[in-house]
Scaffold this motif. Structure first.
Motif, PDB file in Angstrom:
ATOM      1  N   LEU A  92      40.901  51.327  36.844  1.00 22.47           N
ATOM      2  CA  LEU A  92      40.375  52.979  37.426  1.00 22.47           C
ATOM      3  C   LEU A  92      41.051  52.440  38.199  1.00 22.47           C
ATOM      4  O   LEU A  92      40.562  51.993  39.876  1.00 22.47           O
ATOM      5  CB  LEU A  92      39.136  53.169  37.620  1.00 22.47           C
ATOM      6  N   GLY A  93      42.500  52.389  39.347  1.00 27.79           N
ATOM      7  CA  GLY A  93      43.088  51.229  39.923  1.00 27.79           C
ATOM      8  C   GLY A  93      44.557  51.435  39.287  1.00 27.79           C
ATOM      9  O   GLY A  93      44.549  50.645  37.777  1.00 27.79           O
ATOM     10  N   PRO A  94      44.611  49.768  39.279  1.00 26.52           N
ATOM     11  CA  PRO A  94      46.181  49.223  39.314  1.00 26.52           C
ATOM     12  C   PRO A  94      44.952  48.120  37.495  1.00 26.52           C
ATOM     13  O   PRO A  94      44.099  47.886  38.755  1.00 26.52           O
ATOM     14  CB  PRO A  94      46.396  48.319  40.090  1.00 26.52           C
ATOM     15  N   LEU A  95      45.970  47.657  37.280  1.00 22.31           N
ATOM     16  CA  LEU A  95      45.173  46.961  36.043  1.00 22.31           C
ATOM     17  C   LEU A  95      45.187  45.949  36.493  1.00 22.31           C
ATOM     18  O   LEU A  95      46.019  44.871  37.182  1.00 22.31           O
ATOM     19  CB  LEU A  95      46.084  46.926  34.560  1.00 22.31           C
ATOM     20  N   THR A  96      43.984  45.111  36.025  1.00 20.14           N
ATOM     21  CA  THR A  96      43.090  44.290  36.636  1.00 20.14           C
ATOM     22  C   THR A  96      41.976  43.394  35.296  1.00 20.14           C
ATOM     23  O   THR A  96      41.009  43.842  35.553  1.00 20.14           O
ATOM     24  CB  THR A  96      42.189  43.744  38.310  1.00 20.14           C
ATOM     25  N   LEU A  97      42.722  41.961  35.146  1.00 19.57           N
ATOM     26  CA  LEU A  97      41.776  41.395  34.697  1.00 19.57           C
ATOM     27  C   LEU A  97      41.754  39.982  34.803  1.00 19.57           C
ATOM     28  O   LEU A  97      42.163  38.356  35.607  1.00 19.57           O
ATOM     29  CB  LEU A  97      42.573  40.447  32.751  1.00 19.57           C
ATOM     30  N   LEU A  98      40.188  39.837  34.945  1.00 19.76           N
ATOM     31  CA  LEU A  98      39.642  38.536  35.846  1.00 19.76           C
ATOM     32  C   LEU A  98      38.679  37.782  35.246  1.00 19.76           C
ATOM     33  O   LEU A  98      38.163  38.300  34.677  1.00 19.76           O
ATOM     34  CB  LEU A  98      39.045  39.606  37.574  1.00 19.76           C
ATOM     35  N   ASP A  99      38.958  36.577  36.108  1.00 25.61           N
ATOM     36  CA  ASP A  99      38.456  35.338  35.038  1.00 25.61           C
ATOM     37  C   ASP A  99      37.445  34.744  36.353  1.00 25.61           C
ATOM     38  O   ASP A  99      37.724  33.859  36.914  1.00 25.61           O
ATOM     39  CB  ASP A  99      38.824  34.132  33.933  1.00 25.61           C
ATOM     40  N   GLY A 100      36.412  35.265  36.777  1.00 22.53           N
ATOM     41  CA  GLY A 100      35.784  35.105  37.621  1.00 22.53           C
ATOM     42  C   GLY A 100      36.276  35.257  38.254  1.00 22.53           C
ATOM     43  O   GLY A 100      36.894  36.966  39.165  1.00 22.53           O
TER      44      GLY A 100
END
Length: 274
Positions: A6-14
């Motif tokens: 829901l905005g820029p694509l972001t994949l966060l690991d912590g």
């Protein structure tokens, strides 16, 4: 791991951003996230990535992208030692991205909107407003704003835009019902300029202005809407809008239940058709 679309694509690991950089990987990951928990057929993936001009190597190239995404997801697991919150499975003729509860912003948005609908039915508009403010707060701009989109993603994103607008209208309605008409005028002035033929937003602005003692401004909003509808669509305002206009002219009491969708209205769809 946590994913945002829901905005820029972001994949966060912590705190570590592990979002793929390659455009096609990002496009495929976005498609899988939008269908999280569902099998996406190989042919659908190919259609999204290459539309009507897939290369002869499309299937093998797709498998390479899948392998690279899977490697990214597995690297997060090996770093933390925890079980995978998000993992990619191969299924018969397709792929399924399994996403744990609360690990995708879209799922959180949907859950908050569903809870708000229950609060609306119960008549608890303060709670409804709070939940919808939280839901809309998950958006950080246009969905998948930095992703190249093919035909399938474009269809989904069109549906998401309509869903977000519907939720925004519902939130404004809830705010009107708990007396926040003064605070809404600026926001609604912007929205009615963005959507010059959208009757419900104009009705909300008229009610907010009227309740703020600005009847003349509310009537001008109606006149502007009428001019726009005539010029652009060759239409007159609906009977609902004409009735609201008449009541404002007559200084009659105005209640949302007459002019805005009520608790028994059709719920906002959370999944686009198709």
């Amino acid at each position: 791991m946590y994913a945002r679309i829901l905005g820029p694509l972001t994949l966060l690991d912590g705190l570590r951003n592990v979002t793929p950089r390659a455009p096609k990987q990002r496009q495929l990951l976005s498609l899988l996230l939008l269908h999280a928990g569902q099998v996406v057929a190989v042919d659908e993936c190919v259609d999204e990535l290459w539309a009507d001009s897939p290369p002869l190597s499309a299937h093998s190239t797709l498998q390479t992208y899948v392998m690279q995404i899977r490697k990214t997801l597995r690297s997060a697991v090996s770093t933390t030692g925890r079980s995978a919150d998000i993992h990619l499975e191969t299924r018969d003729r397709g792929y399924l991205l399994a996403v744990g509860a609360g690990r995708l912003d879209l799922h959180q948005f949907e859950k908050l909107v569903e809870q708000a609908s229950l609060a609306r039915i119960a008549g608890d508009h303060a709670r409804e407003s709070e939940l919808l403010h939280r839901a809309l707060g998950l958006w950080s701009g246009r969905a998948l704003a930095d992703v190249t989109c093919g035909p399938l993603l474009r269809t989904w994103l069109s549906g998401l835009r309509e869903t977000r607008l519907g939720v925004l209208e519902q939130r404004i309605d809830a705010d009107l019902r708990i007396g926040r008409h003064h605070q809404l005028i600026g926001e609604l002035n912007v929205l009615t300029r963005q959507y010059p033929t959208h009757e419900n937003l104009h009705a909300q602005l008229m009610i907010a202005l009227y309740r703020s003692g600005r009847t003349a401004d509310a009537l001008e909003v109606y006149a502007r809407l009428r001019r726009t509808l005539r010029t652009e669509l060759g239409l007159e305002p609906s009977a609902r809008m004409r009735d609201l206009h008449t009541d404002l002219l007559n200084s009659a009491p105005v209640t949302e239940s007459v002019y805005l969708p009520g608790p028994g209205s059709t719920p906002v769809p959370l999944r686009p058709v198709g």
